[in-house]
Design a protein around this motif. Structure first.
Motif, PDB file in Angstrom:
ATOM      1  N   ALA A  31      -2.629   2.251  -1.995  1.00 41.04           N
ATOM      2  CA  ALA A  31      -2.875   2.829  -0.670  1.00 41.04           C
ATOM      3  C   ALA A  31      -1.563   3.078   0.068  1.00 41.04           C
ATOM      4  CB  ALA A  31      -3.771   1.900   0.146  1.00 41.04           C
ATOM      5  N   LEU A  32      -0.641   2.111   0.013  1.00 42.00           N
ATOM      6  CA  LEU A  32       0.660   2.297   0.663  1.00 42.00           C
ATOM      7  C   LEU A  32       1.428   3.453   0.025  1.00 42.00           C
ATOM      8  CD1 LEU A  32       1.784  -1.437   1.080  1.00 42.00           C
ATOM      9  CD2 LEU A  32       1.085   0.146   2.894  1.00 42.00           C
ATOM     10  N   HIS A  52       2.822   6.170 -11.510  1.00 43.14           N
ATOM     11  CA  HIS A  52       3.881   5.482 -12.241  1.00 43.14           C
ATOM     12  C   HIS A  52       4.402   4.280 -11.459  1.00 43.14           C
ATOM     13  CE1 HIS A  52       4.432   9.501 -14.452  1.00 43.14           C
ATOM     14  NE2 HIS A  52       3.844   8.656 -15.251  1.00 43.14           N
ATOM     15  N   GLY A  53       4.404   4.369 -10.120  1.00 47.49           N
ATOM     16  CA  GLY A  53       4.762   3.207  -9.316  1.00 47.49           C
ATOM     17  C   GLY A  53       3.752   2.086  -9.499  1.00 47.49           C
ATOM     18  N   MET A  54       2.470   2.439  -9.568  1.00 48.48           N
ATOM     19  CA  MET A  54       1.423   1.447  -9.817  1.00 48.48           C
ATOM     20  C   MET A  54       1.645   0.762 -11.171  1.00 48.48           C
ATOM     21  SD  MET A  54      -2.637   2.126 -10.414  1.00 48.48           S
ATOM     22  CE  MET A  54      -2.292   2.854 -12.026  1.00 48.48           C
ATOM     23  N   LEU A  94      -3.060  -4.626  -6.140  1.00 42.03           N
ATOM     24  CA  LEU A  94      -3.028  -3.267  -6.672  1.00 42.03           C
ATOM     25  C   LEU A  94      -3.557  -2.243  -5.678  1.00 42.03           C
ATOM     26  CD1 LEU A  94      -3.512  -2.025 -10.165  1.00 42.03           C
ATOM     27  CD2 LEU A  94      -5.030  -1.062  -8.471  1.00 42.03           C
ATOM     28  N   LEU A  95      -4.701  -2.496  -5.083  1.00 47.02           N
ATOM     29  CA  LEU A  95      -5.290  -1.520  -4.158  1.00 47.02           C
ATOM     30  C   LEU A  95      -4.390  -1.283  -2.961  1.00 47.02           C
ATOM     31  CD1 LEU A  95      -9.076  -2.464  -4.190  1.00 47.02           C
ATOM     32  CD2 LEU A  95      -7.956  -0.535  -5.298  1.00 47.02           C
ATOM     33  N   GLY A 129       4.365  -2.781  -3.393  1.00 47.36           N
ATOM     34  CA  GLY A 129       3.077  -3.150  -2.819  1.00 47.36           C
ATOM     35  C   GLY A 129       2.186  -3.839  -3.831  1.00 47.36           C
ATOM     36  N   VAL A 130       2.186  -3.325  -5.077  1.00 44.08           N
ATOM     37  CA  VAL A 130       1.387  -3.955  -6.135  1.00 44.08           C
ATOM     38  C   VAL A 130       1.889  -5.369  -6.412  1.00 44.08           C
ATOM     39  CG1 VAL A 130       0.802  -3.856  -8.590  1.00 44.08           C
ATOM     40  CG2 VAL A 130       0.716  -1.781  -7.209  1.00 44.08           C
ATOM     41  N   VAL A 131       3.208  -5.549  -6.446  1.00 43.28           N
ATOM     42  CA  VAL A 131       3.786  -6.860  -6.748  1.00 43.28           C
ATOM     43  C   VAL A 131       3.589  -7.832  -5.586  1.00 43.28           C
ATOM     44  CG1 VAL A 131       5.935  -8.099  -7.232  1.00 43.28           C
ATOM     45  CG2 VAL A 131       5.472  -5.914  -8.356  1.00 43.28           C
ATOM     46  N   ALA A 132       3.866  -7.374  -4.376  1.00 42.46           N
ATOM     47  CA  ALA A 132       3.865  -8.279  -3.225  1.00 42.46           C
ATOM     48  C   ALA A 132       2.473  -8.587  -2.697  1.00 42.46           C
ATOM     49  CB  ALA A 132       4.724  -7.686  -2.103  1.00 42.46           C
TER      50      ALA A 132
END
Length: 709
Positions: free
Chosen positions: A379-380, A116-118, A374-375, A368-371
């Motif tokens: 991973a983070l 869901h964060g992704m 996606l990968l 992490g996806v935004v900054a």
């Protein structure tokens, strides 16, 4: 209802509703992905027809999904769209291999907070890029650049397209709140109404462009001219993200209906097949889409025919009415995607993860996806989830309370490992010497180092004149460690075992029930008190009437995994239901049936027999003396045994007879005829601790739950 009638009354209308939603979303997702708009429509057709026909989740609707937009946009930038189509086709083959290897469930092992964060991160990336399109600009290469340039974009002059986009957003937000008509979804109303407005006013804005001859313009996939490692990463990323999103959607759709449950491995093979076909035809990647699937269920779909027909309607509309689609302003599609993207950031999910202390995983993944990409974000997120798990596994809760002068209670809950020994020793050292201390252990694990800390402190404290009592709730880690059996299998948890499992024989002889009540009030009552208080205030609403034997070995709430308020129970010798009018002066069972059906409105009545039933044995042998209370009661059974030598079969025969007796009661007949009530027979095998369902035709029994292979 016949299959044809169901198709016409349920699936056909639902397919039209989903089709109307699919058209604008498919075009918008293609635009946001940097792919030809026609590729989104190809994916919608293939997702509906191929995945719908082969899928293991009949009510799930597949097509291009917002969750893959960022990945596809990156692939298009790196490999071109023809190369991306080839990658999509190969990713589909990977999904087929995963499904054929029965790894469907394994994909769900990924933390939902990461998934869901992704999706939240992807939603923000989509929204940031499409805001520029809505305002008349062009999206930048990354979310950071889109965010950096947004103030300047807002400050510039905006034309009519921006006004059309803002009007679309207003309709998308307000329509569901003002109009409760499922056949007119907000996306359809917004796109159609604003497109009509743009056409009537002759607005000079950028519009959708589709090929004049769609079938002749299908993109032929071309193997990318890029390093194999880069291609492999793209293939695996699309395959895994599409698989996880599809399976999570299938599980969510299962909760929305009471039809057949999803076969996740079959669904994975179907999604892979659809992606291979879509890639070969020059379409976007396909996943199960929760927006379309939930709409499908809400619109009344009952079979996979709805998903298949929606794909057929999309194909027909594109081939015959492409000119209508070319009237849609691009700013309108951008507005639809902004709303879709922002809705991927769910405040309800954020609150849920905050309550469950998983918010750091969700936020790290999304940021992490935004900054970055996606990968990296995923991973983070996975690293964060693993760190939180390790932290929880090495933590326990220690509370010290003074109950009275000279009396202390130390409660230790959770996992107690050697890493907590220093903190545990500090807590014990803070206790005054020479007093009474109860140490209550609510442990799911105790290692030897922590055990020695407790044992050594107890010995030292008692030598100094104090008293220590150690009580264990739910399990016996400390007792087994004391006797050198820490590594052995767990014993029966205290709250599931009988008095003899955890009380001394001397205590049983004195007053076992009083000790059991004290144990309940001390350890269980604080946990169930809020739920019981709600039931006391709101009244009972049990789902079913459960009729079973008075045998002390049969514990209804234990064997059904139910709690307070779930079952309305009737217990008697032999789980009997006297036929209507044959109460022999005892109308209690009939009264309970009438109260359960007419007043409580139960939807199920279950008659549950069990192995080794003394009443059945008495019926077989005729041991109950005629004229005795037991004999008179058992005479009401009405059971005739087909094979008296087979005790197990006699128990199930008795269950079937009591179901027949139930149907002699007018309230049961009326409720069952109206479709408001279902009767079931169960058989509990004491030795196996397993519940079986009794076949009403054959009298045979089969497990209620069969563990997955």
């Amino acid at each position: 209802m016949s299959d044809l009638t169901q198709l016409l009354r349920r699936d056909l209308p639902a397919s039209i509703v989903v089709f109307l939603i699919a058209i604008p979303l498919s075009l918008g997702i293609a635009a946001a992905s940097g792919a030809p708009l026609f590729a989104g429509l190809v994916a919608a057709v293939v997702g509906g027809v191929v995945a719908g026909a082969l899928g293991g989740a009949p009510l799930q609707v597949s097509g291009p999904a917002a969750g893959l937009t960022v990945i596809v946009a990156g692939a298009v930038a790196d490999f071109g769209f023809a190369g991306t189509a080839a990658i999509v086709a190969v990713a589909g083959l990977v999904q087929i291999l995963l499904g054929a290897s029965r790894l469907g469930r394994a994909a769900l092992a990924l933390s939902p907070a990461v998934v869901h964060g992704m999706l939240a991160g992807i939603g923000l990336v989509i929204a940031l890029s499409q805001v520029h399109v809505l305002l008349g600009g062009a999206p930048q290469s990354s979310a950071w650049h889109n965010l950096r340039d947004l103030p300047a974009q807002i400050a510039t002059h905006h034309g009519l397209s921006a006004g059309l986009g803002l009007l679309t957003i207003a309709i998308l937000i307000l329509w569901p709140r003002l109009v409760r008509i499922s056949l007119l979804p907000a996306a359809l109303v917004a796109v159609v109404s604003v497109t009509v407005l743009a056409h009537v006013t002759g607005a000079d804005v950028a519009r959708v462009r589709l090929p004049d001859e769609p079938l002749a313009e299908l993109v032929t996939p071309v193997w990318p001219d890029a390093p194999l490692r880069q291609i492999t990463v793209a293939v695996l990323t699309i395959a895994l993200v599409a698989s996880v999103e599809s399976l999570l959607s299938a599980v969510a759709v299962d909760r929305m209906h009471d039809g057949p449950r999803a076969n996740l491995n079959r669904e994975l093979v179907a999604q892979g097949t659809a992606n291979t076909v879509s890639g070969l035809l020059g379409g976007l990647p396909v996943t199960g889409v929760i927006v379309r699937s939930s709409t499908n269920v809400a619109a009344g779909a009952r079979t996979r025919a709805s998903a298949i027909m929606h794909g057929v309607w999309v194909a027909g509309f594109v081939l015959l009415c492409a000119g209508l689609l070319e009237r849609i302003p691009m700013a309108v599609l951008a507005a639809v995607l902004i709303v879709v993207g922002l809705r991927l950031v769910s405040l309800a999910q954020i609150r849920t993860y905050a309550r469950h202390r998983e918010l750091p995983t969700y936020l790290v993944t999304a940021l992490g996806v935004v900054a970055v990409d996606l990968l990296t974000g995923v991973a983070l997120g996975m690293v964060t989830a693993a760190v939180l798990i390790l932290w929880r596994l090495t933590r326990c809760e220690i509370r010290t309370v003074q109950r009275a002068p000279g009396q202390w209670l130390v409660t230790i809950s959770g996992t107690l490992a050697f890493i907590e020994s220093a903190r545990l020793a500090r807590e014990f050292a803070a206790l005054p010497e020479g007093e009474e201390v109860d140490v209550e252990l609510h442990l799911d694990y105790l290692d030897h180092g922590a055990f020695e800390t407790i044992r050594d402190w107890r010995e030292a404290y008692q030598k100094a004149g104090g008293q220590v009592r150690i009580r264990e709730v739910h399990d016996s880690w400390f007792s087994r460690a004391t006797s050198g059996r820490l590594g052995e299998a767990k014993s029966t948890p205290r709250l599931l075992g009988s008095w003899s499992r955890w009380q001394s024989l001397d205590l049983q002889r004195r007053d076992a029930m009083a000790a059991g009540i004290a144990e309940f009030e001390r350890t269980v009552a604080p946990l169930v008190r809020p739920h019981l208080a709600t039931l006391a205030r709101d009244g009972q609403r049990p789902e079913q009437l459960f009729i079973t034997c008075a045998d002390s070995r049969v514990v209804p709430n234990l064997i059904t995994g139910s709690g307070p308020g779930d079952l309305f129970c009737v217990r008697n010798v032999g789980n009997l239901v006297p036929a209507h009018g044959r109460s022999s002066g005892d109308a209690s069972v009939g009264a309970a049936i009438e109260y359960a059906v007419d007043v409580l409105g139960v939807t199920t009545i279950t008659v549950c027999g069990h192995s080794g039933c003394g009443a059945v044995r008495a019926l077989i042998s005729g041991a109950a003396a005629p004229g005795s209370s037991l004999g008179d009661w058992l005479a009401l059974a009405g059971t005739e045994f087909t094979d008296p030598a087979d005790e197990e079969r006699c128990c199930t025969d008795n269950v079937l007879q009591q179901l027949a007796n139930l149907r002699t009661h007018p309230v049961v007949r009326a409720a069952e005829a109206a479709g408001r009530l279902r009767l079931t027979g169960m058989y509990f095998d004491l030795a196996e601790a397993r519940m079986y369902e009794v076949d009403p035709l054959l009298g045979a029994h089969r497990p209620v739950h069969t563990p997955a292979a």
